[in-house]
Design an enzyme around this catalytic site. Sequence first.
Site, PDB file in Angstrom:
ATOM      1  N   LYS A 150      23.507 -12.659  39.215  1.00 32.37           N
ATOM      2  CA  LYS A 150      23.875 -13.879  39.933  1.00 32.37           C
ATOM      3  C   LYS A 150      22.729 -14.891  39.868  1.00 32.37           C
ATOM      4  O   LYS A 150      21.554 -14.502  39.880  1.00 32.37           O
ATOM      5  CB  LYS A 150      24.142 -13.575  41.407  1.00 32.37           C
ATOM      6  CG  LYS A 150      25.365 -12.744  41.714  1.00 32.37           C
ATOM      7  CD  LYS A 150      25.432 -12.496  43.216  1.00 32.37           C
ATOM      8  CE  LYS A 150      26.621 -11.627  43.609  1.00 32.37           C
ATOM      9  NZ  LYS A 150      27.907 -12.341  43.482  1.00 32.37           N
TER      10      LYS A 150
ATOM     11  N   ARG B 138      35.383  -3.972  43.782  1.00 33.19           N
ATOM     12  CA  ARG B 138      36.696  -3.356  43.551  1.00 33.19           C
ATOM     13  C   ARG B 138      36.559  -1.979  42.906  1.00 33.19           C
ATOM     14  O   ARG B 138      37.440  -1.141  43.044  1.00 33.19           O
ATOM     15  CB  ARG B 138      37.569  -4.291  42.712  1.00 33.19           C
ATOM     16  CG  ARG B 138      37.101  -4.503  41.299  1.00 33.19           C
ATOM     17  CD  ARG B 138      37.670  -5.774  40.692  1.00 33.19           C
ATOM     18  NE  ARG B 138      37.101  -6.948  41.332  1.00 33.19           N
ATOM     19  CZ  ARG B 138      37.472  -8.203  41.057  1.00 33.19           C
ATOM     20  NH1 ARG B 138      38.422  -8.443  40.164  1.00 33.19           N
ATOM     21  NH2 ARG B 138      36.916  -9.226  41.674  1.00 33.19           N
TER      22      ARG B 138
END
Length: 460
Positions: free
Chosen positions: A240, A314
């Site tokens: 990120k 997820r």
Amino acid sequence: MTLSFAPPSDPALDLHVIAQPDLEGWLETQPEHVRAWIATNGFSAALGQVLIIPGGDGSADCVLAGYGTKAKRARKRFPLAAVAESLPKGTYRIRSGLPEKAAPTEALGWLLTGYAFDRYAVQSPAKARLIAPEGIDAARIEALAQAEGLIRDLVNTPASDMGPDQLQAASEGLAEEFEASCNVITGEGLLEQNFPMIHTVGRAADQAPRLIEMNWGNVGPKLTLVGKGVCFDTGGLDLKPAAAMGLMKKDMGGAANVLGLARMIMALNLPLQLRVLIPAVENAVAGNAFRPGDILTARNGLTVEINNTDAEGRLVLADALALAQEGEPDLVISMATLTGAARVAVGADLAPFYTDDDQTADSLARAARQAADPVWRMPFHEPYEALIEPGIADLDNAPSGGFAGSITAALFLRRFVGDCRYVHFDIYSWQRSKEPGRSKGGLGQGPRALLAALPEVLGL
């Protein structure tokens, strides 16, 4: 912090809640010296405005609390909390003016003004204590406030002090408080017991990945809560940028929220069988970090192509959800700070949720209004299933194109719950600026709505 009501026997100052449209009528019932004092001080009953009325001896006789207009109150979650934050230290009893229907919500908001995250520096929460208004369930409101305090503390704590080890300790502490069991599978044990994706996501971190399981209650319907416990998310090898990494201590907000909901359920002794599953990891960068292009095999045998290591939440939830459905629960709920797409869709204040069950969705919508915990239903849109099927594997963890990111993430998770009734929350769990009763920082989103809906959803 004080997140409980003052004892009813405590000396207290009377507080009159006055909406702006009602001020003129209220003034007509008051003696001339009170009307003159109010006029001199410019009290207009604006939302959050406070005026202390002196007695004949100069001491405080009562307090007037401005409740504004209906339109102004609609813009605040806890309108009366603005009054609580303006009052001097002391104990107060609401004597008139608070609508009976609003009393539980406003009492909760008042309690939450006492919250402060003071682990690292002295803070100054509101110090005005409230005697529980007549007719409310005081014990329930205190349970909600204390659970919210737990959620905020967990989310606010930086990753230096809230890694998988500490999240496990918090879970074990909660289990001990309510005499629940707590078991943990750590490190290589995840591979031995077939939780390969939890292990893969967390293996590069100094603190070992783990699956935390808490069980409580042995009668009633089976409820399983699954919370994303990514204690810090660098993005992995798909690193990120700094601006996106700054708030990643809150990436375990799903775990914090399910622990808060579990605390409410146990404190209120709801007649159900509760199971809490938290995959706790840090998505770190190291030589053994998983890579873009890798193909992983989940607990239920589905293969997953990794097209972005920053779509790791997820993956860990998938293994936990596969375990959840093996227990044949009556309801599975997952909560996760999962996608930025959800924030684009509904902003930071609404908690979007997914379910195929219309009755559950309707119950949640009604309960959310009652609980001052707004939610919004999103669709499991079947035509988007093709977007998460890359061809080289069963599933794609990060479909290209950038469209419907929250929906495709929810569809991905649904592949792991089988035929179970399922609700998924894609939450933000962060208050960006201070509001009455809502300190800047970590925030509960969804637990109060879920708690209020459970009796109808599970037939309690």
